[in-house]
Design a protein around this motif. Structure first.
Motif, PDB file in Angstrom:
ATOM      1  N   PRO A  14      33.516  55.971  38.513  1.00  0.00           N
ATOM      2  CA  PRO A  14      32.936  55.277  39.653  1.00  0.00           C
ATOM      3  C   PRO A  14      33.911  54.204  40.116  1.00  0.00           C
ATOM      4  N   PRO A  15      33.968  53.881  41.418  1.00  0.00           N
ATOM      5  CA  PRO A  15      34.957  52.935  41.942  1.00  0.00           C
ATOM      6  C   PRO A  15      35.004  51.611  41.186  1.00  0.00           C
ATOM      7  N   LEU A  16      33.841  50.995  40.921  1.00  0.00           N
ATOM      8  CA  LEU A  16      33.848  49.692  40.265  1.00  0.00           C
ATOM      9  C   LEU A  16      34.410  49.781  38.846  1.00  0.00           C
ATOM     10  N   ASP A  17      34.014  50.805  38.082  1.00  0.00           N
ATOM     11  CA  ASP A  17      34.538  50.967  36.729  1.00  0.00           C
ATOM     12  C   ASP A  17      36.040  51.211  36.746  1.00  0.00           C
ATOM     13  N   GLY A  18      36.481  51.993  37.732  1.00  0.00           N
ATOM     14  CA  GLY A  18      37.907  52.269  37.848  1.00  0.00           C
ATOM     15  C   GLY A  18      38.707  51.006  38.109  1.00  0.00           C
ATOM     16  N   LEU A  19      38.183  50.117  38.935  1.00  0.00           N
ATOM     17  CA  LEU A  19      38.857  48.854  39.228  1.00  0.00           C
ATOM     18  C   LEU A  19      38.866  47.934  38.012  1.00  0.00           C
ATOM     19  N   LYS A  51      42.086  46.993  44.581  1.00  0.00           N
ATOM     20  CA  LYS A  51      43.083  47.489  43.636  1.00  0.00           C
ATOM     21  C   LYS A  51      44.421  46.800  43.819  1.00  0.00           C
ATOM     22  N   ARG A  52      44.892  46.670  45.056  1.00  0.00           N
ATOM     23  CA  ARG A  52      46.206  46.058  45.256  1.00  0.00           C
ATOM     24  C   ARG A  52      46.221  44.596  44.848  1.00  0.00           C
ATOM     25  N   ASN A  53      45.095  43.922  45.012  1.00  0.00           N
ATOM     26  CA  ASN A  53      45.036  42.517  44.618  1.00  0.00           C
ATOM     27  C   ASN A  53      44.920  42.341  43.107  1.00  0.00           C
ATOM     28  N   ILE A  54      44.286  43.295  42.441  1.00  0.00           N
ATOM     29  CA  ILE A  54      44.259  43.266  40.974  1.00  0.00           C
ATOM     30  C   ILE A  54      45.665  43.482  40.428  1.00  0.00           C
ATOM     31  N   LEU A  55      46.361  44.500  40.936  1.00  0.00           N
ATOM     32  CA  LEU A  55      47.710  44.791  40.459  1.00  0.00           C
ATOM     33  C   LEU A  55      48.661  43.634  40.749  1.00  0.00           C
ATOM     34  N   TYR A  56      48.493  42.994  41.916  1.00  0.00           N
ATOM     35  CA  TYR A  56      49.304  41.831  42.257  1.00  0.00           C
ATOM     36  C   TYR A  56      49.033  40.695  41.266  1.00  0.00           C
ATOM     37  N   ASP A 108      43.827  38.176  50.338  1.00  0.00           N
ATOM     38  CA  ASP A 108      44.540  39.462  50.349  1.00  0.00           C
ATOM     39  C   ASP A 108      46.036  39.276  50.088  1.00  0.00           C
ATOM     40  N   TRP A 109      46.346  38.544  49.014  1.00  0.00           N
ATOM     41  CA  TRP A 109      47.740  38.309  48.667  1.00  0.00           C
ATOM     42  C   TRP A 109      48.473  39.611  48.325  1.00  0.00           C
ATOM     43  N   GLY A 110      47.738  40.608  47.900  1.00  0.00           N
ATOM     44  CA  GLY A 110      48.383  41.857  47.514  1.00  0.00           C
ATOM     45  C   GLY A 110      48.830  42.715  48.678  1.00  0.00           C
ATOM     46  N   HIS A 111      48.454  42.345  49.915  1.00  0.00           N
ATOM     47  CA  HIS A 111      48.767  43.166  51.087  1.00  0.00           C
ATOM     48  C   HIS A 111      50.273  43.314  51.288  1.00  0.00           C
ATOM     49  N   ASP A 112      50.980  42.191  51.411  1.00  0.00           N
ATOM     50  CA  ASP A 112      52.423  42.250  51.653  1.00  0.00           C
ATOM     51  C   ASP A 112      53.167  42.801  50.437  1.00  0.00           C
ATOM     52  N   TRP A 113      52.681  42.463  49.246  1.00  0.00           N
ATOM     53  CA  TRP A 113      53.293  42.982  48.026  1.00  0.00           C
ATOM     54  C   TRP A 113      53.234  44.500  47.996  1.00  0.00           C
ATOM     55  N   GLU A 114      52.088  45.071  48.374  1.00  0.00           N
ATOM     56  CA  GLU A 114      51.932  46.529  48.387  1.00  0.00           C
ATOM     57  C   GLU A 114      52.894  47.170  49.369  1.00  0.00           C
ATOM     58  N   LEU A 115      53.061  46.552  50.545  1.00  0.00           N
ATOM     59  CA  LEU A 115      53.997  47.078  51.535  1.00  0.00           C
ATOM     60  C   LEU A 115      55.427  47.065  51.004  1.00  0.00           C
TER      61      LEU A 115
END
Length: 358
Positions: free
Chosen positions: A247-252, A283-288, A308-315
């Protein structure tokens, strides 16, 4: 006629090998791989040197699935072939190419063979203090595919991280595939990934779902999402292809370092933003946060989700995959240093080892 009475699988033996050996490149047929794993399981944590490891011809015959009449002949063929197998290990100063065993001695009238590891394998199997992976021999011997064994140990290595990404060519090399084997990705997916996924789902304590990462129109990498038996849930959308999914939440939550996963601020923030912004946003913000958070992980993650600090990092990661710095295991787990992580993992592995031997 095949042997009907099976030799009981040992339930207390542990296979422990360095992570360099887990990721080494080699091709061992199923019977030979089972033999090597059985030898490794005989090594004790306090052993200073290798010993001749005694394997019965009956046990070897069981691995091969041959009848008693041809057991001795077939076993000699197996050990002779094993003496020719090469394992490729990347060392800091270059590539080491080495044989698994240096000798196989059959003792007349005993029904046994004594096998000896090559001495240069000592750093990868003896007195390991960190950066190693342990698996139960019973689990490994239950698998019917050599690829299931290899992928299982690669998953076990990253079990606590819940995710592992492989360049497709690197994974092919680790599995020992020849260039002419499963050249088409569709074939590799069907005969390796999905076949292994199915066997692990049926037998193992670990499973996986996978995501395909494309470079242009081709699949160039695979992301394996590592699941435990209790967490595997079949979503309706996945039934046709037989792939397990969380499920999405468990995956995160599985992406968050274990020591922060149960904190109320983390749980509530991840749930709220997943509902509001969606899975990929969170997900991108967790990884960041996993790579950037310094002191207060929970506070850092909350602010990352808010802004959304992970936005630019993901790019940046997508724009420059060739120079992307892979996060180390200890960084992903939230430890301050590799030394702290190694000490923690050593204690955990020794606890597992002692529990399994009781």
């Amino acid at each position: 006629m095949l042997i009907k009475k099976k030799i009981p699988l040992p339930t207390s033996l542990i296979v422990t090998q360095s992570n360099q050996l887990v990721e080494a490149r080699y091709n061992l047929p199923l019977a030979e791989q089972r033999l090597i794993l059985t030898m490794i399981s005989r090594i004790q944590p306090d052993d200073e040197d290798f010993k001749p490891y005694c394997i019965s011809v009956g046990e070897l015959a069981e691995f091969l699935g041959v009848d008693k009449a041809s057991a001795y002949r077939e076993c000699k063929k197996t050990t002779e072939n094993l003496l020719k197998r090469v394992v490729n290990i990347d060392e800091t100063d270059g590539l080491l190419q080495i044989g698994w065993v240096s000798s196989a001695k059959y003792v007349d009238g005993s029904g046994e063979v004594n096998l000896s590891f090559d001495p240069l394998l000592k750093p990868y199997l003896l007195k390991l203090k960190g950066n190693f992976t342990s698996s139960k021999l019973e689990m490994l011997l239950s698998f019917k595919s050599q690829y299931t064994i290899r992928i299982y140990t690669l998953l076990k290595q990253y079990e606590k991280l819940k995710e592992r990404e492989f360049d497709l060519e690197f994974l092919r090399e680790v599995l020992g595939l020849r260039p002419d084997q499963y050249q088409l990705y569709a074939d590799f997916k069907r005969f390796i990934l999905v076949a292994v996924q199915k066997e692990l789902t049926q037998k193992s304590d670990l499973y996986f779902n996978f995501e395909e990462i494309k470079g242009g129109r081709r699949v160039t990498a695979i992301r394996l999402l590592i699941l435990t038996h209790e967490a595997v849930i079949m979503n309706p959308a996945d039934k046709d292809n037989g792939e397990g999914a969380l499920p999405p939440l468990d995956g995160l939550l599985s992406l968050i370092p274990e020591q922060h996963r149960s904190k109320k601020t983390v749980l509530s923030s991840v749930a709220a933003y997943e509902k509001k912004q969606g899975y990929d946003y969170v997900k991108r913000n967790i990884l960041y946060s996993n790579g950037k958070a310094d002191k207060s992980y929970a506070g850092f993650l909350v602010n990352a989700l808010k802004e959304d600090w992970g936005h630019d990092w993901e790019l940046e990661q997508q724009a420059a995959p060739a120079v992307k710095k892979k996060m180390t295991v200890w960084e992903r787990q939230g430890f301050k240093s590799e030394k702290d992580y190694d000490a923690f993992m050593y204690r955990k592995q020794m606890e597992s080892y002692q529990t399994a031997r009781k």
